[in-house]
Design an enzyme around this catalytic site. Structure first.
Site, PDB file in Angstrom:
ATOM      1  N   PHE A 130       0.856  -1.193   0.000  1.00 38.47           N
ATOM      2  CA  PHE A 130       0.000   0.000   0.000  1.00 38.47           C
ATOM      3  C   PHE A 130       0.893   1.245   0.000  1.00 38.47           C
ATOM      4  O   PHE A 130       1.862   1.323   0.762  1.00 38.47           O
ATOM      5  CB  PHE A 130      -0.903  -0.023   1.238  1.00 38.47           C
TER       6      PHE A 130
ATOM      7  N   ASP B  12       1.899  -5.244   8.462  1.00 40.57           N
ATOM      8  CA  ASP B  12       0.731  -4.373   8.395  1.00 40.57           C
ATOM      9  C   ASP B  12      -0.486  -5.282   8.232  1.00 40.57           C
ATOM     10  O   ASP B  12      -0.589  -6.032   7.251  1.00 40.57           O
ATOM     11  CB  ASP B  12       0.861  -3.399   7.206  1.00 40.57           C
TER      12      ASP B  12
ATOM     13  N   ARG C  81     -12.440  -4.126  -7.186  1.00 38.94           N
ATOM     14  CA  ARG C  81     -12.130  -4.810  -5.931  1.00 38.94           C
ATOM     15  C   ARG C  81     -13.412  -5.059  -5.151  1.00 38.94           C
ATOM     16  O   ARG C  81     -14.230  -4.152  -4.975  1.00 38.94           O
ATOM     17  CB  ARG C  81     -11.169  -3.922  -5.138  1.00 38.94           C
TER      18      ARG C  81
ATOM     19  N   TYR D 279     -10.872   0.996  10.714  1.00 40.57           N
ATOM     20  CA  TYR D 279     -12.121   1.285   9.992  1.00 40.57           C
ATOM     21  C   TYR D 279     -12.455   0.292   8.895  1.00 40.57           C
ATOM     22  O   TYR D 279     -13.459   0.459   8.220  1.00 40.57           O
ATOM     23  CB  TYR D 279     -12.094   2.713   9.428  1.00 40.57           C
ATOM     24  N   LYS D 280     -11.614  -0.722   8.707  1.00 42.32           N
ATOM     25  CA  LYS D 280     -11.899  -1.715   7.662  1.00 42.32           C
ATOM     26  C   LYS D 280     -12.715  -2.852   8.268  1.00 42.32           C
ATOM     27  O   LYS D 280     -13.881  -2.683   8.603  1.00 42.32           O
ATOM     28  CB  LYS D 280     -10.596  -2.167   7.011  1.00 42.32           C
TER      29      LYS D 280
HETATM   30  C1  LIG Z   1      -5.982   1.038   4.495  1.00 45.71           C
HETATM   31  C2  LIG Z   1      -4.504   0.894   4.661  1.00 45.71           C
HETATM   32  C3  LIG Z   1      -3.766   1.856   5.328  1.00 45.71           C
HETATM   33  C4  LIG Z   1      -4.468   3.099   5.803  1.00 45.71           C
HETATM   34  O1  LIG Z   1      -3.646   3.990   6.409  1.00 45.71           O
HETATM   35  P1  LIG Z   1      -4.284   5.289   7.064  1.00 45.71           P
HETATM   36  O2  LIG Z   1      -3.186   5.873   7.809  1.00 45.71           O
HETATM   37  O3  LIG Z   1      -5.454   4.868   7.866  1.00 45.71           O
HETATM   38  O4  LIG Z   1      -4.764   6.155   5.940  1.00 45.71           O
HETATM   39  C5  LIG Z   1      -2.422   1.637   5.529  1.00 45.71           C
HETATM   40  N1  LIG Z   1      -1.818   0.521   5.065  1.00 45.71           N
HETATM   41  C6  LIG Z   1      -2.507  -0.424   4.393  1.00 45.71           C
HETATM   42  C7  LIG Z   1      -1.820  -1.640   3.913  1.00 45.71           C
HETATM   43  C8  LIG Z   1      -3.854  -0.248   4.150  1.00 45.71           C
HETATM   44  O5  LIG Z   1      -4.537  -1.163   3.472  1.00 45.71           O
END
Ligand SMILES: *Cc1c(COP(=O)(O)O)cnc(C)c1O
Length: 413
Positions: free
Chosen positions: A127, A198, A372, A223-224
């Site tokens: 990401f 992560d 997705r 939040y996921k």
């Molecule tokens: C959704 C996601 C994030 C989100 O990071 P934020 O700091 O909440 O914006 C980070 N890393 C991964 C791999 C994600 O999927």
């Protein structure tokens, strides 16, 4: 391919042990929600809970709430609840800040533990925020650290004795491909490096056993799949063996051994509290706890079984019903290598997804060409899978995806 024809998916809903959880979420009528991997649905308990914290805690008890309602303990208390979903021991997980900020903290702390080594190993398809944070940290440290990116199949071979930290997202946000956490962690330790995971697309979605795998540090998203609400605080996990030995780069007062001693100089707290920075977001924590509590009532084995069944069925239905329409399955077919999502490439992926959303089938688009779809077994029914594929089929056959309004790019995809 397996003969599916028109499976009786509604019959699967009748025997689904997780079906009762659906009513615990406030989902709008007429929507098939396949985006809980990006923003989880709203638990029915959340609004009342947040209102209660606002009115009878903040409103009535004002500042005395910090003690009276245990506000200061929330980051650790909710951290421990999330810890049960990721194989953590009590006291190893704290909640606060964003995933990006926690990653910064974790990576900086890990690099400090391996001063002679200069490589951060990751993959190009990680990401973006993870890669950007690593780049920014390397530049800030100005000690010659370098972010080395290799394709997933080459990671094991790239873990050399120059690598300080292997930093990977367990389940890839775009493809849904899942790393073998135990195997990669073991390989990392064999070379003397540290392992930072992560869990943004893992916590609450797939079984995770950080201590079983021997991982060192981890971060994840609220939040996921944890259904904590937009911008919910994230979590940071540090294996107990590192407590007391790691130095956090953001030395705020709440990471101090005695915040209310108001000392002039920083002294770190002993445990995971060292990872705290500033005042916890109490309203957001209250919302997050509602989401996490529901997950803790469900069995992760049931969640995983249903998630795999749903993603497998969905991919098969697309291949059966939409053959010849230019869709290509990107996610791994092998269950053990797939998280809780299915990604399908199509050169017109963006307008197709907008047309789907206009018809109430909500997934998302990830550049350059990925549609997705996330599977959230607590609130997604089997019958909805067929309906979603059917809508997609109609959109392709009547070419309604090609309307001009579906080609206009919105700010958030
Ligand atoms: C959704 C996601 C994030 C989100 O990071 P934020 O700091 O909440 O914006 C980070 N890393 C991964 C791999 C994600 O999927």
């Amino acid at each position: 391919m397996t003969a599916l024809i028109r499976p009786d998916l509604a019959a699967l809903d009748k025997t689904d042990p997780l079906r009762p959880f659906r009513d615990r979420f406030a989902l709008p009528q007429g929507v098939i929600y396949l985006d809980g991997n990006s923003l989880g649905a709203l638990p029915r308990t959340t609004s009342a809970r947040v209102a209660q914290v606002i009115e009878s805690q903040w409103g009535r008890d004002l500042i005395t709430s910090w003690n009276k309602h245990g506000w200061m303990a929330l980051p650790g208390r909710i951290g421990d609840k999330i810890g049960r979903l990721i194989g953590a021991l009590p006291g190893e997980t704290m909640v606060g800040d964003s995933t990006s900020v926690n990653l910064f903290k974790a990576l900086a702390a890990a690099l400090k533990l391996r001063p002679g080594r200069k490589l951060i190993l990751s993959e190009p398809a990680n990401f973006p925020t993870d890669l950007y944070i690593a780049e920014g940290l390397a530049a800030l440290l100005a000690e010659g650290h370098e972010l080395k990116l290799v394709e997933p199949d080459e990671i094991a071979a790239a873990i050399t004795d120059e690598v300080a930290v292997v930093m990977l997202t367990h389940v890839n946000y775009r493809t849904g491909r899942m790393h073998d956490m135990a195997a990669v962690t073991a390989k990392t330790h064999a070379s003397g490096a540290l392992m930072l995971w992560d869990l943004a697309h893992s916590a609450g979605a797939v079984p995770v056993d950080l201590n079983g795998a021997g991982a060192d540090l981890a971060v994840g998203c609220g939040y996921k799949y944890l259904n904590g609400g937009p911008g919910a605080p994230a979590f940071l996990w540090v294996a107990e063996r590192w407590h007391g030995r790691i130095a956090m780069p953001l030395t705020g007062w709440l990471g101090h051994a005695a915040p209310f001693a108001f000392e002039t100089h920083f002294r770190p707290a002993d445990g995971i509290a060292r990872g705290l920075v500033g005042t916890p977001p109490i309203l957001s924590l209250a919302a997050l706890e509602c989401g996490v509590d529901i997950l803790l009532e469900a069995s992760m084995a049931d969640i995983r079984e249903k998630s795999l069944m749903q993603s497998r069925l969905f991919a098969q239905l697309i291949e059966q019903e939409l053959a010849g329409h230019g869709f290509n399955l990107v996610s791994p077919r092998e269950d053990a290598r797939r998280g809780s999502q299915v990604c399908i490439a199509h050169e017109q992926g963006y307008p197709i997804m907008q047309a789907l959303i206009a018809r109430g089938v909500i997934g998302d688009f990830r550049a350059p060409d990925i549609l997705r779809f996330g599977f959230t077994p607590l609130y997604l029914g089997y019958g909805e899978l067929w309906d979603a594929v059917w809508v997609l089929k109609e959109i392709m056959e009547d070419r309604s995806w090609d309307r001009p309004e579906y080609h206009a790019r919105a700010r958030v995809t």
